[in-house]
Design a protein around this motif. Structure first.
Motif, short mmCIF file in Angstrom:
data_model
loop_
_atom_site.label_atom_id
_atom_site.label_comp_id
_atom_site.label_asym_id
_atom_site.label_seq_id
_atom_site.Cartn_x
_atom_site.Cartn_y
_atom_site.Cartn_z
N VAL A 1 0.87 -1.18 0.00
CA VAL A 1 0.00 0.00 0.00
C VAL A 1 0.90 1.23 0.00
O VAL A 1 1.88 1.29 0.74
N MET A 2 0.55 2.21 -0.82
CA MET A 2 1.38 3.40 -0.99
C MET A 2 0.69 4.63 -0.42
O MET A 2 -0.52 4.81 -0.59
N SER A 3 1.48 5.48 0.25
CA SER A 3 0.95 6.72 0.80
C SER A 3 2.04 7.77 0.76
O SER A 3 3.23 7.46 0.59
N THR A 4 1.67 9.03 0.97
CA THR A 4 2.65 10.11 0.87
C THR A 4 3.36 10.34 2.20
O THR A 4 2.85 10.01 3.27
N TYR A 5 4.52 10.98 2.11
CA TYR A 5 5.26 11.34 3.32
C TYR A 5 4.52 12.39 4.14
O TYR A 5 4.53 12.34 5.37
N ARG A 6 3.91 13.34 3.47
CA ARG A 6 3.15 14.38 4.20
C ARG A 6 1.72 13.89 4.34
O ARG A 6 0.86 14.16 3.48
N SER A 7 1.45 13.16 5.43
CA SER A 7 0.12 12.58 5.61
C SER A 7 -0.07 12.17 7.05
O SER A 7 0.90 12.00 7.80
N TYR A 8 -1.33 12.00 7.42
CA TYR A 8 -1.67 11.36 8.69
C TYR A 8 -2.92 10.52 8.45
O TYR A 8 -3.93 11.02 7.94
N HIS A 9 -2.85 9.23 8.82
CA HIS A 9 -3.96 8.33 8.56
C HIS A 9 -4.49 7.63 9.81
O HIS A 9 -5.43 6.84 9.72
N GLY A 10 -3.91 7.90 10.98
CA GLY A 10 -4.42 7.29 12.21
C GLY A 10 -3.32 6.61 12.99
O GLY A 10 -2.17 6.51 12.56
N ALA A 11 -3.68 6.08 14.17
CA ALA A 11 -2.69 5.55 15.10
C ALA A 11 -2.74 4.05 15.30
O ALA A 11 -2.02 3.52 16.13
N THR A 12 -3.59 3.35 14.54
CA THR A 12 -3.58 1.89 14.61
C THR A 12 -2.49 1.34 13.70
O THR A 12 -1.83 2.09 12.98
N ALA A 13 -2.29 0.02 13.69
CA ALA A 13 -1.07 -0.58 13.11
C ALA A 13 -0.80 -0.17 11.66
O ALA A 13 0.26 0.40 11.36
N ASN A 14 -1.71 -0.45 10.75
CA ASN A 14 -1.48 -0.08 9.36
C ASN A 14 -1.60 1.42 9.15
O ASN A 14 -0.86 2.01 8.36
N ALA A 15 -2.55 2.04 9.86
CA ALA A 15 -2.77 3.48 9.67
C ALA A 15 -1.54 4.29 10.06
O ALA A 15 -1.18 5.24 9.37
N ILE A 16 -0.88 3.93 11.15
CA ILE A 16 0.30 4.68 11.57
C ILE A 16 1.48 4.37 10.65
O ILE A 16 2.33 5.24 10.40
N ALA A 17 1.55 3.16 10.12
CA ALA A 17 2.61 2.83 9.17
C ALA A 17 2.42 3.62 7.87
O ALA A 17 3.40 4.02 7.23
N LEU A 18 1.17 3.87 7.48
CA LEU A 18 0.88 4.66 6.30
C LEU A 18 1.18 6.14 6.50
O LEU A 18 1.52 6.85 5.56
N GLY B 1 2.78 9.67 7.21
CA GLY B 1 4.10 10.18 6.85
C GLY B 1 4.76 11.00 7.93
O GLY B 1 5.97 11.17 7.90
N ASP B 2 4.00 11.53 8.88
CA ASP B 2 4.61 12.46 9.84
C ASP B 2 5.36 11.71 10.94
O ASP B 2 5.32 10.48 11.02
N PRO B 3 6.11 12.42 11.80
CA PRO B 3 7.01 11.77 12.75
C PRO B 3 6.35 10.85 13.77
O PRO B 3 7.05 10.05 14.41
N ARG B 4 5.05 10.92 13.92
CA ARG B 4 4.39 10.01 14.84
C ARG B 4 4.53 8.55 14.40
O ARG B 4 4.37 7.63 15.18
N ARG B 5 4.86 8.36 13.13
CA ARG B 5 5.09 7.01 12.62
C ARG B 5 6.36 6.39 13.17
O ARG B 5 6.43 5.17 13.40
N TRP B 6 7.39 7.19 13.39
CA TRP B 6 8.75 6.68 13.59
C TRP B 6 8.84 5.67 14.74
O TRP B 6 9.51 4.65 14.60
N ALA B 7 8.22 5.95 15.85
CA ALA B 7 8.32 5.06 17.01
C ALA B 7 7.38 3.88 16.93
O ALA B 7 7.43 2.97 17.77
N ASN B 8 6.52 3.86 15.92
CA ASN B 8 5.46 2.85 15.87
C ASN B 8 5.58 1.84 14.74
O ASN B 8 4.94 0.79 14.77
N GLU B 9 6.37 2.14 13.72
CA GLU B 9 6.39 1.25 12.56
C GLU B 9 7.27 0.02 12.81
O GLU B 9 8.22 0.06 13.58
N THR B 10 6.91 -1.07 12.15
CA THR B 10 7.64 -2.32 12.32
C THR B 10 8.70 -2.53 11.25
O THR B 10 9.62 -3.31 11.43
#
Length: 452
Positions: A139-156, A158-167
């Motif tokens: 699944v593709m998404s942009t770097y400047r984005s926010y899609h939510g805080a659940t597993a796939n949503a946070i991986a999608l 783009g903002d720094p909230r992803r960094w500590a959460n992605e696998t």
């Protein structure tokens, strides 16, 4: 408008209990000082000291219909007296009617509605549908984005909230979306930005392997990451790329939907129909948690005789759906979507551009409806951001000063990185909008002091 009365003792008790027991999201718990709120109405909320705040944040850009709309409050009360809850497998009047009203307003053939508890779960289930429909995983998404805080949503995201959460093993691929003011493609104008952004996306797909890509998800108008308006032709170009490679096109309208941009859905500005559309927030202004996925006929047919392997105990909760029905009906009856468009075109847009003429710290003004951002800079020529990317502490001082100055003057701001977002309720009056702009005008002298 209700007149707040001071009750310091009650406020102190609320605050003490919060600090003793509430664990807040996105926060270092010992470093926060949450305001104890006593009530809200329309475009305002107030604390226990009697201080009123003009809500230029719409909380989390979700109270589109304003605080405590009487028709929505009454609908929740009536539904609670009639039927508080029922499992998702039953047909319930408020659920059926909410789905019908949403489907009437979504673009194209997005006529089936899968209800969730919020936007992140809507994104999770849209991704699941796309992967199962295509038999692909990426699944593709942009770097400047926010899609939510659940597993796939946070991986999608783009903002720094992803960094500590992605696998790192999620099958998510990021790419650069268009942003003409800070073009990653060194474009000279919007048309060039659109052309180069689409070429970049298609090249990325080629290197990832088109046959491995299940979906592309975009915020129709990027929200928290900057209120970025797509250039003319971009969304249609992405639609064409998806069609060319059999990729599911998902539009995330969690923040942009239900009047925020002056249309029911932001996609209506560009006449583009995705395969899946996620929503939440403005569907009922967050009065009761609710989100969902609007599904095309083709994808719905995939699950006609094949079970969809997903569900939620509170999917289509009767109270939430009743509030959505009341919200959508009130928005239609009271012309709230049209009002949001009017406020954007005749008050916020002109007012913010006028501020830009006086304040050298404003690099760019952009927005639609009641969805605007000021891109604040140290230097207009170089476009250096007012604070560094993901700044905190002393490095973020200019933006923290701006936010504090607004609050001191009775305006509750939405500040993210080097941007000031102007996102009041869709119901904000002309007078309220002008009051907020006047306060912002005063506060911006602080960021002007940091320009060179």
């Amino acid at each position: 408008m209700s007149i707040p009365t001071a009750d310091s003792a009650a406020g102190q008790a609320v605050k003490a209990a919060d600090r003793a027991h509430v664990f807040h999201s996105w926060s270092a718990q010992a470093l926060i000082d949450p305001l104890a709120v006593a009530g809200a109405e329309g475009s305002y909320f107030w604390d226990y000291e009697g201080n009123r705040y003009l809500d230029f944040s719409s909380q989390l850009v979700n109270t589109n219909i304003g605080h405590q709309h009487p028709k929505v409050v009454a609908a929740i009360q009536e539904q609670a007296a009639k039927l508080c809850t029922l499992a998702p497998g039953f047909a319930v009047e408020s659920r059926s009617e909410a789905a019908r009203l949403i489907a009437e307003r979504t673009p194209g053939d997005l006529d089936k509605i899968f209800f969730t508890n919020g936007g992140a779960e809507a994104v999770e289930n849209a991704i699941r549908m796309a992967r199962l429909h295509t038999g692909r995983q990426k699944v593709m998404s942009t770097y400047r984005s926010y899609h939510g805080a659940t597993a796939n949503a946070i991986a999608l995201t783009g903002d720094p909230r992803r960094w500590a959460n992605e696998t790192g093993v999620s099958g998510i691929v990021h790419f650069w979306g268009p942003y003409a003011y800070r073009s990653p493609f060194h474009s000279e104008n919007e048309a060039q930005e659109c052309e180069r952004a689409l070429a970049h996306l298609e090249e990325t797909i080629a290197f990832e392997g088109p046959h491995t890509v299940a979906a592309i998800i975009l915020e129709t108008v990027v929200g928290t990451a900057g209120i970025l308006i797509p250039p003319a032709g971009y969304l249609a170009g992405v639609r064409a790329i998806c069609d060319r490679y059999g990729i599911v096109f998902i539009l995330d309208e969690v923040m942009a939907g239900f009047g925020r941009t002056g249309e029911w859905f932001a996609a209506d500005h560009w006449g583009v129909t995705p395969d899946l559309l996620t929503f939440a927030k403005g569907v009922n202004s967050g009065y009761v948690p609710l989100g969902g996925v609007a599904i095309s006929a083709e994808i719905a047919a995939t699950f006609a005789e094949r079970p969809f392997p997903g569900g939620l105990t509170y999917s289509g909760h009767p109270l939430a759906c009743a509030s959505a029905v009341a919200t959508i009906n009130a928005m239609a009856e009271e012309g709230i979507v049209e009002h949001a468009k009017h406020i954007g075109e005749n008050v916020l847009g002109p007012g913010l551009r006028e501020l830009a003429e006086r304040h050298p710290s404003i690099g760019e003004v952009r927005g639609l409806g009641v969805f605007w951002a000021l891109d604040l800079v140290k230097n207009r020529e170089t476009r250096e951001p007012m604070v560094p990317y993901n700044a905190s502490g002393a490095a973020n001082a200019p933006m923290a000063e701006l936010a504090a100055a607004c609050k001191q003057r009775g305006l509750w701001p939405f500040v993210n990185m080097n941007r000031f977002h102007v996102v009041p309720p869709c119901t904000v009056t002309e007078e309220e909008a002008k009051t907020g702009l006047a306060i912002l005008d005063e506060a911006l002298t602080l960021t002007d002091a940091h320009t060179v």
